[in-house]
Scaffold this motif. Structure first.
Motif, PDB file in Angstrom:
ATOM      1  N   ILE A  19     -41.386 -20.158  47.958  1.00 29.16           N
ATOM      2  CA  ILE A  19     -41.807 -20.250  49.382  1.00 29.16           C
ATOM      3  C   ILE A  19     -42.147 -18.881  49.451  1.00 29.16           C
ATOM      4  N   LEU A  20     -41.054 -17.953  49.284  1.00 30.93           N
ATOM      5  CA  LEU A  20     -41.234 -16.563  49.469  1.00 30.93           C
ATOM      6  C   LEU A  20     -42.245 -15.717  48.831  1.00 30.93           C
ATOM      7  N   ASP A  21     -42.728 -16.275  47.573  1.00 31.32           N
ATOM      8  CA  ASP A  21     -43.523 -15.409  46.818  1.00 31.32           C
ATOM      9  C   ASP A  21     -44.816 -15.727  47.510  1.00 31.32           C
ATOM     10  N   GLN A  22     -45.136 -16.969  48.343  1.00 35.15           N
ATOM     11  CA  GLN A  22     -46.321 -17.268  48.745  1.00 35.15           C
ATOM     12  C   GLN A  22     -46.612 -16.273  49.961  1.00 35.15           C
ATOM     13  N   LYS A  23     -45.670 -15.859  50.689  1.00 35.73           N
ATOM     14  CA  LYS A  23     -45.797 -14.740  51.682  1.00 35.73           C
ATOM     15  C   LYS A  23     -46.128 -13.401  51.169  1.00 35.73           C
ATOM     16  N   ASP A  24     -45.142 -12.994  50.215  1.00 33.72           N
ATOM     17  CA  ASP A  24     -45.233 -11.696  49.550  1.00 33.72           C
ATOM     18  C   ASP A  24     -44.158 -11.750  48.438  1.00 33.72           C
ATOM     19  N   ALA A  25     -44.593 -11.901  47.259  1.00 29.94           N
ATOM     20  CA  ALA A  25     -43.917 -11.784  46.122  1.00 29.94           C
ATOM     21  C   ALA A  25     -43.072 -10.368  45.812  1.00 29.94           C
ATOM     22  N   ILE A  26     -43.776  -9.589  46.149  1.00 29.83           N
ATOM     23  CA  ILE A  26     -43.338  -8.041  45.946  1.00 29.83           C
ATOM     24  C   ILE A  26     -41.969  -7.529  46.907  1.00 29.83           C
ATOM     25  N   VAL A  27     -42.276  -8.344  48.186  1.00 31.28           N
ATOM     26  CA  VAL A  27     -41.304  -8.014  49.058  1.00 31.28           C
ATOM     27  C   VAL A  27     -40.071  -8.604  48.740  1.00 31.28           C
ATOM     28  N   ARG A  28     -40.177 -10.030  48.125  1.00 32.85           N
ATOM     29  CA  ARG A  28     -39.154 -10.713  47.772  1.00 32.85           C
ATOM     30  C   ARG A  28     -38.563 -10.043  46.715  1.00 32.85           C
ATOM     31  N   GLU A  29     -39.114  -9.339  45.632  1.00 33.80           N
ATOM     32  CA  GLU A  29     -38.417  -8.879  44.762  1.00 33.80           C
ATOM     33  C   GLU A  29     -37.952  -7.468  45.166  1.00 33.80           C
ATOM     34  N   ASN A  30     -38.138  -6.960  46.132  1.00 37.60           N
ATOM     35  CA  ASN A  30     -37.812  -5.524  46.786  1.00 37.60           C
ATOM     36  C   ASN A  30     -36.276  -5.925  47.160  1.00 37.60           C
ATOM     37  N   PHE A  31     -36.304  -7.081  47.965  1.00 38.85           N
ATOM     38  CA  PHE A  31     -35.005  -7.348  48.487  1.00 38.85           C
ATOM     39  C   PHE A  31     -33.900  -7.768  47.535  1.00 38.85           C
ATOM     40  N   GLN A  32     -34.435  -8.723  46.575  1.00 39.66           N
ATOM     41  CA  GLN A  32     -33.680  -9.346  45.499  1.00 39.66           C
ATOM     42  C   GLN A  32     -33.068  -8.178  44.706  1.00 39.66           C
ATOM     43  N   GLU A  33     -33.788  -7.439  44.437  1.00 36.27           N
ATOM     44  CA  GLU A  33     -33.693  -5.862  43.409  1.00 36.27           C
ATOM     45  C   GLU A  33     -32.552  -5.223  43.846  1.00 36.27           C
ATOM     46  N   PHE A  34     -32.644  -5.056  45.512  1.00 37.88           N
ATOM     47  CA  PHE A  34     -31.958  -4.281  46.158  1.00 37.88           C
ATOM     48  C   PHE A  34     -30.501  -4.693  46.176  1.00 37.88           C
ATOM     49  N   LEU A  35     -30.431  -6.073  46.283  1.00 31.98           N
ATOM     50  CA  LEU A  35     -29.097  -6.765  46.490  1.00 31.98           C
ATOM     51  C   LEU A  35     -28.285  -6.753  45.060  1.00 31.98           C
ATOM     52  N   SER A  36     -29.208  -6.850  43.908  1.00 32.72           N
ATOM     53  CA  SER A  36     -28.570  -6.996  42.736  1.00 32.72           C
ATOM     54  C   SER A  36     -28.301  -5.619  42.245  1.00 32.72           C
ATOM     55  N   LEU A  37     -28.816  -4.605  42.633  1.00 33.96           N
ATOM     56  CA  LEU A  37     -28.640  -3.232  42.172  1.00 33.96           C
ATOM     57  C   LEU A  37     -27.390  -2.940  42.871  1.00 33.96           C
ATOM     58  N   ASN A  38     -27.067  -3.064  44.037  1.00 37.00           N
ATOM     59  CA  ASN A  38     -26.038  -2.522  45.156  1.00 37.00           C
ATOM     60  C   ASN A  38     -24.805  -3.541  45.205  1.00 37.00           C
ATOM     61  N   GLY A  39     -24.975  -4.888  44.245  1.00 39.23           N
ATOM     62  CA  GLY A  39     -23.978  -5.751  44.509  1.00 39.23           C
ATOM     63  C   GLY A  39     -22.448  -5.071  44.487  1.00 39.23           C
ATOM     64  N   HIS A  40     -22.457  -4.292  43.393  1.00 38.55           N
ATOM     65  CA  HIS A  40     -20.923  -3.683  43.263  1.00 38.55           C
ATOM     66  C   HIS A  40     -20.513  -2.812  44.424  1.00 38.55           C
ATOM     67  N   LEU A  41     -21.705  -2.317  45.106  1.00 37.63           N
ATOM     68  CA  LEU A  41     -21.013  -1.475  46.417  1.00 37.63           C
ATOM     69  C   LEU A  41     -20.741  -2.422  47.524  1.00 37.63           C
ATOM     70  N   LEU A  42     -21.772  -3.472  47.673  1.00 39.23           N
ATOM     71  CA  LEU A  42     -21.669  -4.390  48.597  1.00 39.23           C
ATOM     72  C   LEU A  42     -20.345  -5.087  48.731  1.00 39.23           C
ATOM     73  N   GLY A  43     -19.520  -5.257  47.680  1.00 41.24           N
ATOM     74  CA  GLY A  43     -18.494  -6.039  47.681  1.00 41.24           C
ATOM     75  C   GLY A  43     -17.099  -5.035  48.047  1.00 41.24           C
ATOM     76  N   ARG A  44     -17.553  -3.870  48.277  1.00 42.42           N
ATOM     77  CA  ARG A  44     -16.130  -3.094  48.586  1.00 42.42           C
ATOM     78  C   ARG A  44     -15.847  -2.994  49.981  1.00 42.42           C
ATOM     79  N   GLN A  45     -14.737  -2.437  50.059  1.00 41.95           N
ATOM     80  CA  GLN A  45     -14.151  -2.176  51.573  1.00 41.95           C
ATOM     81  C   GLN A  45     -13.772  -0.658  51.589  1.00 41.95           C
ATOM     82  N   PRO A  46     -13.989  -0.084  52.667  1.00 42.37           N
ATOM     83  CA  PRO A  46     -14.605  -0.650  53.770  1.00 42.37           C
ATOM     84  C   PRO A  46     -16.071  -0.754  53.407  1.00 42.37           C
ATOM     85  N   PHE A  47     -16.575  -1.589  54.094  1.00 43.22           N
ATOM     86  CA  PHE A  47     -18.225  -2.195  53.848  1.00 43.22           C
ATOM     87  C   PHE A  47     -19.156  -0.863  53.875  1.00 43.22           C
TER      88      PHE A  47
END
Length: 649
Positions: free
Chosen positions: A536-564
């Protein structure tokens, strides 16, 4: 036993011979009676030797007429168990009374005294295939002991097919319980759904059964009030310490007719059915299903195999049965007749084809969809619509009442009253944790609802999304709100199921949504949604979906830290052509007006002024600038706005 059948019982058999010969199939009837030791194997061979079905039925009746009162009662119970309720009703008034007596233990641990009392009271015998559920049986017995010295009610309630009647009957197979608490005997009445005339007939039949010495000259009560008065007199004068069992009660007004200040055990799908009666009440909820091992045991007994010999598909079938005794028994009975259909019935369960899982049995309904549907059909019109809304829930998810307030646009108290109606009728379950109420459906109930409302599912999901957007038009859920976690976990699911693709893309391509959701649940669930809804997301914009997915994947180790960490600051570290960077930059510009400070880190040539910078309205301290310089950073000023860049060494 040596005692012949009494004349009244023989008379009822002879009067109804024609109807019985015409309709009954003898094989399963004889299975029950042999298990009851009311027929011998030689009797069975004699019946089977006859040529036609009608001749076999006639021979069976001829043999029963030569036997005693126990054979009559066993035959009556067998009719009930095999679904011949109309024929059993013809014999009900002829059920003989047998005087209780002490006896020795039988091979199954039930004394002859217990057998006598239960036969006398018309208590259903064990199913042909039976497995024990000792914990639940013991719980019912403990509640029944509370009636030893005083009148009152024990209410066994649960959803369709959970084994209420079988467990209630099993709880009564206890010598000490009957001797100590109910020396006057047990009287079982299968009530079911009734109108006023049907209720009067039930009361008349019960009064006639209890009035064996014809105190009332065999004249049946003429109306419900007279029947209620007569029942009270009979229970208090003739059977003062007996137990009345009312099986399958649907309506409180029906129950009032049996409210005779005596000891009563009822089974019902509706927990609230006894709210209007007087006296002590003790509840036994049946919320737990069969264990995996117990379900396998039932299947093995049906197909006459050891558990270890069952095919691997048996485990899959048991898992799909979700612990329901009714479903396991239906499947087992079908496999007994069609032993090569393991794959077929497994597929029907997987595809929720409940109409095809059908088998005649002692249960009121031959198929699972009938058993569940009748509970829903008994709801008021408005409650049916509200219950249909539950089709959009996911399995194993407990939903706070606030979500239903939003869904139905109601105050909390009003929504909880409706939800409690469903809980009372065993159509919904509630987990109470302090002041917080959370609701969930049994897997089979949700499967049934989904299948029943399949054509409406898209609109129902769309309703959930619209109600959310209406309620949170000017804000978003905050962690302090009890519905917050539900929406962050399942709003995207509702949008995708409603085919609201534009709304789904807007949601998952929003840095605001990502900021809040990752802070609440971390990045893993979001990454899963990007993968699950990628088409569904790729029908709208596959590149944007990849941007967000890559952002979360690469920063996952940071996004699990406290303080956030600050998601906007992390977003500013993305490539400048990334949608994540674009939204982060816009947010940084907006937030600098409130005193926020952001920095942009860029690896550039030392002799070229940096093309990108961070925004803020505060000049960094002298110490900050000196520290950056010592570390090899260049701190500069461009039109009053700070920027910091890596120098290339």
């Amino acid at each position: 036993m040596g005692i012949k059948m009494d004349l009244n019982a023989r008379s009822y058999l002879l009067q109804n011979c024609k109807s019985l010969e015409r309709d009954i199939k003898t094989s399963y009837i004889m299975d029950h009676m042999i298990a009851d030791e009311a027929l011998t194997l030689q009797d069975e061979e004699t019946v089977k030797a006859q040529t036609t079905q009608r001749e076999r039925a006639a021979m069976l009746l001829k043999i029963i007429l030569t036997k005693d009162n126990y054979a009559y009662i066993s035959f009556y119970n067998a009719l009930l168990h095999e679904g011949y309720k109309d024929l059993a009703a013809l014999l009900q008034d002829g059920i003989p009374i047998i005087s209780p007596q002490n006896g020795k233990n039988s091979t199954d641990g039930v004394t002859s005294y217990v057998k006598t009392v239960l036969c006398e009271g018309g208590v259903p015998q064990r199913p042909v295939v039976f497995v024990t559920r000792p914990e639940l049986t013991k719980t019912i017995q403990q509640k029944l002991y509370r009636l030893k010295n005083d009148s009152g009610w024990v209410i066994v309630y649960g959803m369709a097919g959970c084994g209420k009647s079988v467990l209630a009957a099993e709880a009564l197979r206890d010598h000490s319980l009957l001797k100590d608490c109910f020396p006057g005997g047990v009287h079982w009445v299968s009530v079911g759904k009734q109108d006023k005339s049907g209720l009067l007939m039930k009361l008349q039949n019960l009064c006639m059964r209890l009035d064996q010495d014809f105190t009332f000259l065999q004249r049946p009560p003429l109306n419900t009030e007279e029947a209620k008065d007569r029942l009270r007199w009979l229970m208090l004068r003739k059977y003062p310490r007996s137990l009345l069992v009312l099986d399958d009660i649907w309506d409180s007004w029906v129950l009032k007719a049996f409210d005779s200040h005596c000891r009563i055990l009822i089974t019902s799908r509706d927990r609230s059915v006894a709210d209007s009666v007087s006296g002590n009440r003790y509840e036994v909820p049946l919320e737990s299903g069969l264990s995996h091992d117990k379900a396998l045991e039932i299947l093995s007994l049906f197909v006459n195999m050891e558990i270890m010999e069952l095919p691997e598909k048996a485990n899959s079938i048991v898992r799909e049965c979700k612990g329901s005794p009714l479903v396991v028994s239906l499947i087992g009975a079908l496999l007994r007749d069609f032993p090569n259909r393991w794959d077929y019935y497994h597929k029907q369960l997987q595809n929720k084809q409940f109409k095809r899982i059908r088998k005649s049995s002692s249960y009121d309904y031959e198929a699972l969809d009938e058993a569940m549907s009748i509970s829903v059909e008994m709801l008021r019109k408005d409650l049916k619509d509200y219950y249909a809304d539950l089709s959009v829930l996911q399995k194993d998810v407990q939903v706070p009442s606030k979500v239903f307030c939003i869904l139905w646009d109601m105050e909390t108290e009003e929504a909880e009253d409706i939800l409690q109606e469903f809980v009372n009728k065993s159509l919904l379950f509630c987990d109470r944790n302090g002041k917080s109420f959370r609701y969930y459906l049994h897997d089979l109930q949700l499967d049934f609802l989904t299948e029943k409302n399949r054509s409406q599912l898209q609109e129902l999901h769309k309703k959930a999304v619209h109600q959310y957007k209406r309620h949170y038009k000017y804000s978003v859920p905050t962690p302090s709100q009890e519905d917050c976690m539900y929406w962050y976990n399942f709003l995207a699911y509702h949008m995708a199921s409603a085919d609201m693709h534009e709304e789904l893309c807007a949601l998952l391509f929003s840095l605001d949504w990502i900021k809040t959701k990752t802070e609440l649940v971390g990045p893993a669930h979001l990454i899963h949604e990007y993968v699950e809804y990628s088409r569904i997301l790729d029908q709208k914009d596959a590149i944007v979906r990849e941007n967000f997915q890559e952002f979360l994947s690469l920063n996952g180790h940071l996004l699990g830290r406290q303080p956030f960490p600050d998601v906007v600051q992390l977003g500013l570290c993305q490539p400048e052509n990334s949608e994540v960077y674009r939204q982060a930059k816009l947010q940084a510009q907006q937030e600098c007006a409130t005193g926020s400070f952001y920095v942009e880190w860029m690896l550039v040539d030392a002799c070229v002024p940096p093309p990108h910078f961070f925004f803020g309205n505060m000049w960094p301290s002298q110490e900050f600038c000196e520290a950056c310089t010592l570390l090899g950073y260049w701190v500069g000023l461009n039109k009053g706005i700070e920027w910091i860049v890596f120098l290339a060494f």
